[in-house]
Design a protein around this motif. Structure first.
Motif, PDB file in Angstrom:
ATOM      1  N   GLU A  64       0.798  -1.223   0.000  1.00  0.00           N
ATOM      2  CA  GLU A  64       0.000   0.000   0.000  1.00  0.00           C
ATOM      3  C   GLU A  64       0.831   1.273   0.000  1.00  0.00           C
ATOM      4  OE1 GLU A  64      -3.202  -0.210  -0.443  1.00  0.00           O
ATOM      5  OE2 GLU A  64      -3.084  -2.403  -0.374  1.00  0.00           O
ATOM      6  N   ILE A  65       2.164   1.163  -0.080  1.00  0.00           N
ATOM      7  CA  ILE A  65       2.941   2.402  -0.064  1.00  0.00           C
ATOM      8  C   ILE A  65       2.751   3.139  -1.386  1.00  0.00           C
ATOM      9  CG2 ILE A  65       4.647   1.393   1.500  1.00  0.00           C
ATOM     10  CD1 ILE A  65       6.615   1.328  -0.844  1.00  0.00           C
ATOM     11  N   PRO A  66       2.850   4.463  -1.366  1.00  0.00           N
ATOM     12  CA  PRO A  66       2.722   5.231  -2.619  1.00  0.00           C
ATOM     13  C   PRO A  66       3.941   5.018  -3.501  1.00  0.00           C
ATOM     14  CG  PRO A  66       3.375   6.662  -0.818  1.00  0.00           C
ATOM     15  CD  PRO A  66       3.107   5.313  -0.205  1.00  0.00           C
ATOM     16  N   ARG A  67       3.961   5.676  -4.672  1.00  0.00           N
ATOM     17  CA  ARG A  67       5.115   5.536  -5.552  1.00  0.00           C
ATOM     18  C   ARG A  67       6.375   5.949  -4.799  1.00  0.00           C
ATOM     19  NH1 ARG A  67       4.919  10.428  -9.993  1.00  0.00           N
ATOM     20  NH2 ARG A  67       4.754  12.172  -8.529  1.00  0.00           N
ATOM     21  N   ALA A 120      11.305  16.059   6.170  1.00  0.00           N
ATOM     22  CA  ALA A 120      10.477  16.851   5.265  1.00  0.00           C
ATOM     23  C   ALA A 120       9.006  16.460   5.346  1.00  0.00           C
ATOM     24  CB  ALA A 120      10.973  16.693   3.827  1.00  0.00           C
ATOM     25  N   GLY A 121       8.710  15.409   6.113  1.00  0.00           N
ATOM     26  CA  GLY A 121       7.320  14.976   6.288  1.00  0.00           C
ATOM     27  C   GLY A 121       6.891  13.852   5.388  1.00  0.00           C
ATOM     28  N   GLY A 122       7.858  13.161   4.725  1.00  0.00           N
ATOM     29  CA  GLY A 122       7.516  12.095   3.797  1.00  0.00           C
ATOM     30  C   GLY A 122       7.498  10.724   4.426  1.00  0.00           C
ATOM     31  N   LEU A 123       7.136   9.738   3.626  1.00  0.00           N
ATOM     32  CA  LEU A 123       7.105   8.344   4.072  1.00  0.00           C
ATOM     33  C   LEU A 123       8.484   7.739   3.847  1.00  0.00           C
ATOM     34  CD1 LEU A 123       5.394   5.944   5.124  1.00  0.00           C
ATOM     35  CD2 LEU A 123       4.998   5.342   2.726  1.00  0.00           C
ATOM     36  N   SER A 124       9.101   7.275   4.910  1.00  0.00           N
ATOM     37  CA  SER A 124      10.468   6.785   4.882  1.00  0.00           C
ATOM     38  C   SER A 124      10.484   5.299   5.198  1.00  0.00           C
ATOM     39  CB  SER A 124      11.303   7.560   5.915  1.00  0.00           C
ATOM     40  OG  SER A 124      12.634   7.114   5.948  1.00  0.00           O
ATOM     41  N   VAL A 125      11.060   4.499   4.289  1.00  0.00           N
ATOM     42  CA  VAL A 125      11.018   3.038   4.395  1.00  0.00           C
ATOM     43  C   VAL A 125      12.435   2.481   4.419  1.00  0.00           C
ATOM     44  CG1 VAL A 125      10.189   0.903   3.307  1.00  0.00           C
ATOM     45  CG2 VAL A 125       8.842   3.019   3.108  1.00  0.00           C
TER      46      VAL A 125
END
Length: 269
Positions: A64-67, A120-125
């Motif tokens: 389900e993670i975005p691009r 920066a507020g992003g999704l970090s994996v």
């Protein structure tokens, strides 16, 4: 009196092992080593189930993670160094461009890219790996997963990334880079951007590819276009964004042509 062996710690899948409980070999090593008694014949079918479980866990967690864009580079890069800060900048810019950031989850360049995206507020994996020495997942992850098998982890990088950004690194970085180039070159995956950042570091390799591999006929001239070399973090992200805009436009054109052909077929029947 305690020894260094008593203080060793290793993550092995979801488990944490310390001291005498730490095995002398990794899971990958035991799978691939053909030497030893024949009991491997009986053990390998059970390993298949463990491998299957790693794929299922990875697919389930990342579906389900975005691009996203995977960022690779050395775990040995020190915080505060120019390369570290460059990776922080790239991580932040990738989020601003609408991408999640995926790394190997460790220190160095991986930590820096995760940090830039996270702050920066992003999704970090982070996709970690069991190693003979302890390498903890860094502290800038929203999603962290540790794998026993390199090939399972590498599948996750390719499956859930829309581009690769490759900063200076060692053998592991080269492995990821050339696997991605090979998969694109052979059509095993849809072509996606591969950006090398660091002309001084990568320049000699790129020159060798052009002057030795290309001139001796080992690769085709168009294979040189499978990657882009730059020092500019803004350019690195722009290359990725532009490539995806172009891919989206081509898909739209193909869908429109297909719809027109289908409509013409109905009208002519």
């Amino acid at each position: 009196m305690t020894t260094d062996a008593n203080h060793r710690t290793r993550r092995q899948g979801p488990a944490m092992l310390r001291g005498r409980a730490v095995p002398q070999t990794t899971t990958d090593q035991r799978l691939l080593d053909a030497r030893g008694p024949s009991d491997w014949v009986h053990a390998d079918p059970w390993r298949v189930l463990r491998i299957q479980a790693e794929f299922v866990e990875g697919f389930g967690l990342l579906a389900e993670i975005p691009r996203a864009v995977s960022v690779f580079g050395s775990a040995r890069t020190k915080p505060g160094s120019p390369e570290y800060e460059l990776a922080v900048d790239i991580g932040a810019r990738l989020h601003e461009a609408g991408y999640a950031v995926i790394t190997g989850g460790g220190p160095g360049i991986m930590e820096a890219a995760n940090k830039g995206c996270d702050e920066a507020g992003g999704l970090s994996v982070g996709l970690g790996i069991e190693l003979p020495f302890e390498q903890k997942l860094n502290a800038h992850l929203d999603i962290g997963l540790e794998f026993r098998y390199f090939f399972v982890r590498k599948t996750m990088f390719v499956k859930y990334s829309q581009a690769f950004v490759v900063l200076p690194g060692g053998f592991g970085t080269l492995d990821e880079l050339f696997e991605a180039i090979t998969l694109v070159q052979t059509g095993k995956i849809t072509r996606f951007p591969i950006v090398l950042v660091g002309t001084e570091f990568w320049g000699g390799l790129v020159d060798w590819v052009k002057k030795t591999m290309l001139t001796s006929g080992k690769i085709s001239p168009e294979d040189i276009d499978l990657f882009h070399l730059t020092d500019d973090p803004e350019e690195a992200v722009r290359v990725i964004v532009d490539a995806h805009v172009q891919q989206a436009r081509l898909r739209d054109e193909e869908e429109a042509a297909r719809a027109a052909a289908e409509a013409e077929g109905v009208d002519g029947s």
